[in-house]
Design an enzyme around this catalytic site. Sequence first.
Site, PDB file in Angstrom:
ATOM      1  N   ILE A 255      -8.029   4.247   5.885  1.00 15.66           N
ATOM      2  CA  ILE A 255      -8.815   3.323   6.584  1.00 15.66           C
ATOM      3  C   ILE A 255      -8.172   1.824   5.730  1.00 15.66           C
ATOM      4  CG2 ILE A 255     -10.915   1.825   5.210  1.00 15.66           C
ATOM      5  CD1 ILE A 255     -11.666   4.600   4.764  1.00 15.66           C
ATOM      6  N   GLU A 256      -7.714   2.260   4.859  1.00 16.11           N
ATOM      7  CA  GLU A 256      -6.473   0.771   4.257  1.00 16.11           C
ATOM      8  C   GLU A 256      -5.313   0.425   6.083  1.00 16.11           C
ATOM      9  OE1 GLU A 256      -3.853   0.618   1.093  1.00 16.11           O
ATOM     10  OE2 GLU A 256      -6.145   0.767   0.048  1.00 16.11           O
ATOM     11  N   LEU A 257      -5.643   1.813   6.268  1.00 11.19           N
ATOM     12  CA  LEU A 257      -3.983   1.350   7.310  1.00 11.19           C
ATOM     13  C   LEU A 257      -4.737   1.224   8.423  1.00 11.19           C
ATOM     14  CD1 LEU A 257      -1.196   2.333   8.360  1.00 11.19           C
ATOM     15  CD2 LEU A 257      -2.218   4.453   9.168  1.00 11.19           C
TER      16      LEU A 257
ATOM     17  N   TRP B 258      -9.009   7.452   1.912  1.00 15.22           N
ATOM     18  CA  TRP B 258      -9.055   5.608   1.174  1.00 15.22           C
ATOM     19  C   TRP B 258      -8.107   5.203   2.117  1.00 15.22           C
ATOM     20  CZ3 TRP B 258     -11.305   1.880   2.071  1.00 15.22           C
ATOM     21  CH2 TRP B 258     -11.670   0.862   1.257  1.00 15.22           C
TER      22      TRP B 258
ATOM     23  N   THR C 165       0.797  -1.302   0.495  1.00 17.71           N
ATOM     24  CA  THR C 165       0.281   0.001   0.511  1.00 17.71           C
ATOM     25  C   THR C 165       0.765   1.180   0.164  1.00 17.71           C
ATOM     26  OG1 THR C 165      -1.278   1.150   0.991  1.00 17.71           O
ATOM     27  CG2 THR C 165       0.103   0.201   2.664  1.00 17.71           C
TER      28      THR C 165
END
Length: 167
Positions: free
Chosen positions: A86-88, A83, A18
Amino acid sequence: MTTPTASSSSWKYDVFLTFCGVDIRKKFTHHLYITLKQKGIITFRDDEKLERGKYISQELLKAIEGSKYAIIVILENYASSRWFLIELAKIVECMKETKLIVLPIFYHVDPSHVWKQMRALLEAFAKYQKDPKVNPKDVQEWKVALKEVGNISGWYVNDRYHLSFAK
């Protein structure tokens, strides 16, 4: 697909990669991705593995759950994308629940600025806190996740060819 347990050896991906930024996608992370592939490491990168027509956020969250490692390339502007935050947060959740191994790369950002949430990171969070469309509980979760990842030993990249160990 069920979430793998810590004892599971049937991960869908070896690595979830990511990063935030178009420039880094074409340079640093592209080279990292190609190198991992050449070494036979099954790597998820959002522009390669998403099935067309699927709801992107769910697909990405499933990829995080199905990965053994997460390589997070953190730049100064990482928090500018909700976003990516949110991934993190999902990565940190999986780190605690499924023993996902997190490997941060601090790309042209001092690791202490990440865990202290200084400069652009501080500005991004201040902006979210003022935005009525953003849940304050989410902002707090993102801050905690970023601080936690900022405290993990990783690598610091400060120019094109210089990679050093951070912490």
